[in-house]
Design an enzyme around this catalytic site. Structure first.
Site, mmCIF file in Angstrom:
data_model
loop_
_atom_site.group_PDB
_atom_site.id
_atom_site.type_symbol
_atom_site.label_atom_id
_atom_site.label_comp_id
_atom_site.label_asym_id
_atom_site.label_seq_id
_atom_site.Cartn_x
_atom_site.Cartn_y
_atom_site.Cartn_z
ATOM 1 C CG HIS A 38 -1.850 4.666 -12.623
ATOM 2 N ND1 HIS A 38 -3.117 4.698 -13.002
ATOM 3 C CD2 HIS A 38 -1.536 3.487 -12.546
ATOM 4 C CE1 HIS A 38 -3.507 3.736 -13.472
ATOM 5 N NE2 HIS A 38 -2.485 2.681 -12.970
ATOM 6 C CG HIS A 66 2.043 0.899 -19.513
ATOM 7 N ND1 HIS A 66 2.628 -0.389 -18.603
ATOM 8 C CD2 HIS A 66 0.661 0.879 -19.247
ATOM 9 C CE1 HIS A 66 1.489 -0.922 -18.164
ATOM 10 N NE2 HIS A 66 0.286 -0.294 -18.175
#
Length: 178
Positions: A44, A128
């Site tokens: 995710h 990220h």
């Protein structure tokens, strides 16, 4: 000491299953010899980590989240840079250039959630996707450069419990046309 039931919560953009599989295969090609690979199902892009929150406040968090100004369009993010974050001991995929609408949305979400965060850390948002934890080596050589595109039209609130992530609620980034 707070005896209320707690949940570890975070907001994130989900990663579609086809993209998770492609990134996982690419990660395997790196031949990593250190760290703990993040389970593919947990890929995710974190927007905001809330940490431990009283479970009784989840409904309030959801109400506030539903009123955060969204970009009004799908967010497309190129994950095209591989980095090691030494302090966090993680190997991450990140954008070389994050879209402005993502940065604005993450900031708006952070501001809206200030009442629910006990110790707000002044951390700059760096989008990220974590590939590996406890990573203590250099950036690995990649046979092919990372070129992945995360396309999100929703964001969600997740609970983290014993390495498993459970979606609690989700909201559209784009208002549906009536």
């Amino acid at each position: 000491m707070n005896n209320e039931p707690q949940s570890r919560l975070f907001f994130a953009l989900g990663c579609p299953s086809a993209l998770r599989k492609t990134i996982s295969q690419w990660r395997s090609s790196l031949g990593l010899r250190t760290g703990r690979p993040v389970p593919t199902a947990n890929f995710h892009l974190t927007l905001l980590f809330l940490g431990a929150v009283n479970t009784a406040r989840i409904a309030d968090i959801c109400t506030v989240a539903s009123n955060v100004k969204t970009p009004g369009k799908r967010i497309t993010l190129a994950l095209d840079r591989l980095e090691v974050w030494r302090k966090s001991k993680v190997l991450v995929l990140m954008p070389d250039d994050a879209p402005a609408e993502l940065m604005r949305f993450a900031y708006a979400l952070e501001q809206a959630m200030l009442p629910f965060v006990h110790n707000p850390e002044q951390k700059e948002f760096r989008p990220h996707l974590t590939l590996s934890r406890d990573y203590l080596s250099q950036v690995p050589e990649a046979g092919s450069p990372p070129e992945f595109f995360l396309r999100a039209d929703r964001f969600a609130l997740y609970e983290s419990h014993k390495g498993q992530y459970r979606m609690i609620a989700e909201w559209p980034l784009v208002e549906s046309e009536s």
